[in-house]
Design an enzyme around this catalytic site. Sequence first.
Site: not given
Length: 224
Positions: A90-92, A95
């Site tokens: 989810y973070c990737n 970003l």
Amino acid sequence: MTLQARLDAFKTDFEAGKPPYNVPHSVIETMHRATDELIASGAARHALKVGDTAPAFMLADPEGRIVSLDALLSKGPLIISFYRGVWCPYCNMELQALQAALPQFEELGASLVAISPQTPVNSRKSVRQNNLSFPILSDPRNDVAAAFGLRFRLPDYLVDLYQSLKNDLPAFNGDPGWTLPMPGRFVVGRDGVVLYAEVNPDYTRRPEPEDMLPALRRAAPRAA
């Protein structure tokens, strides 16, 4: 497709156990329990809000150079994205969405940094994996995240789950204390005052990059 639509599509496939994930339902239930408990704790209420002053920090970039909040603000308004680490899909995706929106931010005179508890080696991996042109700063022990009101400790049952999945946060972060930041996004004006703040204890929910544009336009009206 919006960022949240991408996140929702990934979550649907992941929780359905589709290849290559093949995640047991018990794992999903444990993750849901932890998220529900973090939401119920009210921890997000302690995060910085619009009108607060951002705490000063000095953190290392992936090459070991020290970057300070003051130096970043000397260039103009600053976007700060706190994220969990390169291991978090989810973070990737977030970003990548921020990278795609970066030209819009720069047109308004703003710069962007991401902050994670992971080691510089893993930050370099994040940069390569997501084709980023903005810096990722390493926040040992989540101390800066704590100053922004984002740090929390994983419950023991979630630590056990992460260990069973070989998700070794102490190794990723170079820190034995199993803590993470709640994902948070802030716009800070040149005077250090928070102009936009979005924090969600549910790590599968992220604001759209475009949501920050009104705050950036107020910070740099001539650029708008």
